[in-house]
Scaffold this motif. Structure first.
Motif, PDB file in Angstrom:
ATOM      1  N   PRO A 163       0.855  -1.091  -0.034  1.00  0.00           N
ATOM      2  CA  PRO A 163       0.083  -0.019   0.113  1.00  0.00           C
ATOM      3  C   PRO A 163       0.848   1.281   0.230  1.00  0.00           C
ATOM      4  O   PRO A 163       1.826   1.248   0.723  1.00  0.00           O
ATOM      5  N   THR A 164       0.638   2.140  -0.850  1.00  0.00           N
ATOM      6  CA  THR A 164       1.572   3.329  -1.246  1.00  0.00           C
ATOM      7  C   THR A 164       0.688   4.333  -1.518  1.00  0.00           C
ATOM      8  O   THR A 164      -0.322   4.526  -2.132  1.00  0.00           O
ATOM      9  N   PHE A 165       1.196   5.665  -0.799  1.00  0.00           N
ATOM     10  CA  PHE A 165       0.531   6.785  -0.671  1.00  0.00           C
ATOM     11  C   PHE A 165       1.370   7.974  -1.010  1.00  0.00           C
ATOM     12  O   PHE A 165       2.679   7.915  -0.407  1.00  0.00           O
ATOM     13  N   ILE A 166       0.850   8.955  -1.999  1.00  0.00           N
ATOM     14  CA  ILE A 166       1.602  10.269  -2.074  1.00  0.00           C
ATOM     15  C   ILE A 166       1.184  11.435  -0.809  1.00  0.00           C
ATOM     16  O   ILE A 166      -0.379  11.274  -0.830  1.00  0.00           O
ATOM     17  N   ASN A 167       1.682  11.811   0.020  1.00  0.00           N
ATOM     18  CA  ASN A 167       1.435  12.854   1.223  1.00  0.00           C
ATOM     19  C   ASN A 167       1.906  13.958   1.060  1.00  0.00           C
ATOM     20  O   ASN A 167       3.221  14.225   1.108  1.00  0.00           O
ATOM     21  N   SER A 168       1.335  14.833   0.764  1.00  0.00           N
ATOM     22  CA  SER A 168       1.913  16.146   0.323  1.00  0.00           C
ATOM     23  C   SER A 168       1.237  17.425   1.166  1.00  0.00           C
ATOM     24  O   SER A 168       0.080  17.059   1.542  1.00  0.00           O
ATOM     25  N   ALA A 169       2.029  18.441   1.219  1.00  0.00           N
ATOM     26  CA  ALA A 169       1.153  19.625   1.830  1.00  0.00           C
ATOM     27  C   ALA A 169       0.362  20.475   0.637  1.00  0.00           C
ATOM     28  O   ALA A 169      -0.350  21.352   1.005  1.00  0.00           O
ATOM     29  N   THR A 170       0.567  19.963  -0.574  1.00  0.00           N
ATOM     30  CA  THR A 170      -0.374  20.570  -1.726  1.00  0.00           C
ATOM     31  C   THR A 170      -1.678  20.218  -1.317  1.00  0.00           C
ATOM     32  O   THR A 170      -2.242  19.368  -0.952  1.00  0.00           O
ATOM     33  N   PRO A 171      -2.518  21.202  -1.674  1.00  0.00           N
ATOM     34  CA  PRO A 171      -3.969  21.174  -1.356  1.00  0.00           C
ATOM     35  C   PRO A 171      -4.563  19.869  -2.063  1.00  0.00           C
ATOM     36  O   PRO A 171      -3.875  19.423  -3.451  1.00  0.00           O
ATOM     37  N   ASN A 172      -5.501  19.084  -1.874  1.00  0.00           N
ATOM     38  CA  ASN A 172      -5.794  17.837  -2.095  1.00  0.00           C
ATOM     39  C   ASN A 172      -6.254  17.876  -3.613  1.00  0.00           C
ATOM     40  O   ASN A 172      -5.551  16.963  -4.129  1.00  0.00           O
ATOM     41  N   SER A 173      -7.123  18.662  -4.096  1.00  0.00           N
ATOM     42  CA  SER A 173      -7.438  18.519  -5.432  1.00  0.00           C
ATOM     43  C   SER A 173      -6.276  18.919  -6.252  1.00  0.00           C
ATOM     44  O   SER A 173      -6.244  18.315  -7.598  1.00  0.00           O
ATOM     45  N   ALA A 174      -5.509  19.958  -5.981  1.00  0.00           N
ATOM     46  CA  ALA A 174      -4.189  20.157  -6.786  1.00  0.00           C
ATOM     47  C   ALA A 174      -3.363  18.869  -6.916  1.00  0.00           C
ATOM     48  O   ALA A 174      -2.678  18.768  -7.973  1.00  0.00           O
ATOM     49  N   LEU A 175      -3.057  18.562  -5.841  1.00  0.00           N
ATOM     50  CA  LEU A 175      -2.026  17.249  -5.687  1.00  0.00           C
ATOM     51  C   LEU A 175      -2.797  16.056  -6.573  1.00  0.00           C
ATOM     52  O   LEU A 175      -2.068  15.579  -7.412  1.00  0.00           O
ATOM     53  N   GLN A 176      -4.092  15.840  -6.451  1.00  0.00           N
ATOM     54  CA  GLN A 176      -4.488  14.670  -7.117  1.00  0.00           C
ATOM     55  C   GLN A 176      -4.511  15.119  -8.895  1.00  0.00           C
ATOM     56  O   GLN A 176      -4.209  13.887  -9.452  1.00  0.00           O
ATOM     57  N   ASP A 177      -4.678  16.171  -9.330  1.00  0.00           N
ATOM     58  CA  ASP A 177      -4.662  16.594 -10.720  1.00  0.00           C
ATOM     59  C   ASP A 177      -2.982  16.405 -10.879  1.00  0.00           C
ATOM     60  O   ASP A 177      -2.792  15.766 -12.184  1.00  0.00           O
ATOM     61  N   ALA A 178      -2.232  16.876 -10.143  1.00  0.00           N
ATOM     62  CA  ALA A 178      -0.732  16.511 -10.370  1.00  0.00           C
ATOM     63  C   ALA A 178      -0.343  15.098 -10.515  1.00  0.00           C
ATOM     64  O   ALA A 178       0.257  14.662 -11.451  1.00  0.00           O
ATOM     65  N   VAL A 179      -0.801  14.284  -9.680  1.00  0.00           N
ATOM     66  CA  VAL A 179      -0.393  12.856  -9.794  1.00  0.00           C
ATOM     67  C   VAL A 179      -1.131  12.288 -10.971  1.00  0.00           C
ATOM     68  O   VAL A 179      -0.472  11.435 -11.675  1.00  0.00           O
ATOM     69  N   ARG A 180      -2.206  12.648 -11.369  1.00  0.00           N
ATOM     70  CA  ARG A 180      -2.946  12.136 -12.602  1.00  0.00           C
ATOM     71  C   ARG A 180      -1.953  12.607 -13.679  1.00  0.00           C
ATOM     72  O   ARG A 180      -1.979  11.942 -14.862  1.00  0.00           O
ATOM     73  N   ALA A 181      -1.632  13.721 -13.823  1.00  0.00           N
ATOM     74  CA  ALA A 181      -0.897  14.279 -15.011  1.00  0.00           C
ATOM     75  C   ALA A 181       0.429  13.634 -15.227  1.00  0.00           C
ATOM     76  O   ALA A 181       0.888  13.410 -16.387  1.00  0.00           O
ATOM     77  N   ARG A 182       1.000  13.016 -14.084  1.00  0.00           N
ATOM     78  CA  ARG A 182       2.252  12.250 -14.108  1.00  0.00           C
ATOM     79  C   ARG A 182       1.800  10.843 -14.601  1.00  0.00           C
ATOM     80  O   ARG A 182       2.864   9.888 -14.975  1.00  0.00           O
TER      81      ARG A 182
END
Length: 373
Positions: free
Chosen positions: A118-137
């Motif tokens: 189980p692997t999670f990305i855990n960031s101080a970036t706001p939720n919606s912006a982080l999820q957009d970034a992860v999808r873009a990658r």
């Protein structure tokens, strides 16, 4: 006699910071901040007077930055802090997709997924912006979830607690990987193991991977042959790199070659195949493959260029481009066995002069008319 300290718990879940842990994005984000601020007289100087770096452990978000910026710059108040946040967020979204990944990031994510961790990305970036970034990658396929700063407040400690809840494990069974003092502090407060990238920690994700897998009770992966070739261009046959860009590398197949002009197109990033491409890689792959095939066909007068990639023996995209000559004795899938047969002595290997002549011709052609990227 004192008892030896207990062995550390075997880890069961991995939490990964995003910026400058998985992608080299802090410089890009700083440039975006400066670009937004510079629209106002004295804006860049005002940035120097406010706290903009969450990695120090301070409670900093894009919202606090532009709230403080509006206090410092009267002209910005007419625009409003939230409108400036939107400008900054758009600039960051555009930069995330093309930002360079930290060496080994995709390979670690793929290894953890393939091994059921189980692997999670855990960031101080706001939720919606982080999820957009992860999808873009294209990394959403690798992780259980991307957890950013909760809209209602919270931080990485809250995300670590959520990870432990989802996995049903203790804090001691979670590892957090990050690059900043805020990551170290969150790990200490939550009570989980911390692995630092950069500074006095591991050089990059590739250096951390065998250590992290061992703490998960898993064997280290075999060395990637394609990564090794990409890292030592001077050792490549027939004059080295035929053509390269920031995302691709073209070279001749290793000696002995079964066919003169058996070229290999490597992804520079350790990515298994097109399903895991970033948007930029996906947009470039077709034009690069078309242009390289055209140059190879012109150099060899081949009837057609056979193209194949499986990424099975080395899970790092490497495309075989083999010229099928008009008078070839071997056709179809058997062509891709010619190199192995040349190594065994079952067929004569292509001559060095013939291979170098094709390489020189393709190199000159691509230098004159490079692929459209």
């Amino acid at each position: 006699m004192a008892s030896p300290p207990p062995a550390p718990a075997v880890l069961r879940a991995v939490s990964l910071d995003f910026d400058d842990t998985l992608i080299e994005s802090e410089a890009m984000k700083r440039a975006a901040l400066v670009r937004v601020a510079s629209a106002f007289d004295g804006g860049e100087a005002a940035l120097g007077r406010i706290d903009t770096d969450s990695r120090t452990g301070a409670k900093v978000t894009r919202h606090t930055i532009f709230r403080d910026f509006c206090r410092e710059v009267p002209a910005a108040r007419a625009v409003g802090a939230e409108a400036l946040v939107d400008r900054y967020s758009q600039a960051v979204r555009e930069g995330i997709a093309t930002a360079t990944e930290v060496n080994g990031a995709t390979r670690l994510l793929a290894e953890l997924r393939d091994r059921g961790v189980p692997t999670f990305i855990n960031s101080a970036t706001p939720n919606s912006a982080l999820q957009d970034a992860v999808r873009a990658r294209g990394w959403d396929r690798f992780v259980s979830a991307a957890l950013g700063a909760p809209e209602g407040g919270g931080d990485k400690v809250d995300n670590l607690a959520e990870i432990a809840r989802r996995v049903e494990c203790s804090a001691a069974e979670v590892a957090h990987v990050g690059d900043g003092a805020n990551d170290a502090s969150a790990s200490q407060r939550f009570g989980c193991e911390f692995f630092r990238i950069g500074g006095d920690g591991y050089r990059d994700i590739a250096a951390l991977m065998p250590v992290l897998l061992a703490r998960l009770g898993l064997p280290a992966p075999a060395a990637c042959r394609i990564c090794e070739k990409n890292s030592k261009p001077d050792a490549l046959p027939y004059g080295g790199v035929v053509w390269s860009s920031s995302r691709w590398m073209l070279l001749h197949a290793s000696k002995p070659a079964g066919v003169a002009g058996h070229l290999m197109l490597h992804a520079r990033r350790c990515v298994v195949g097109p399903a895991d491409f970033t948007d930029c890689e996906a947009a470039e792959f077709g034009p690069v493959l078309r242009r390289v095939s055209d140059a190879l066909q012109a150099a060899t007068s081949a009837k057609r260029i056979y193209t194949c990639f499986m990424s099975e023996s080395s899970p790092h995209l490497h495309v075989h481009l083999v010229p099928r000559l008009h008078d070839a004795d071997v056709t179809g899938f058997d062509v891709f066995q010619l190199q192995a047969r040349a190594k065994s002595g079952a067929v004569a290997a292509a001559g060095d002069d013939a291979c170098r002549a094709v390489v020189d011709s393709v190199r000159a052609d691509l230098a004159a008319r490079p692929p459209s990227l």
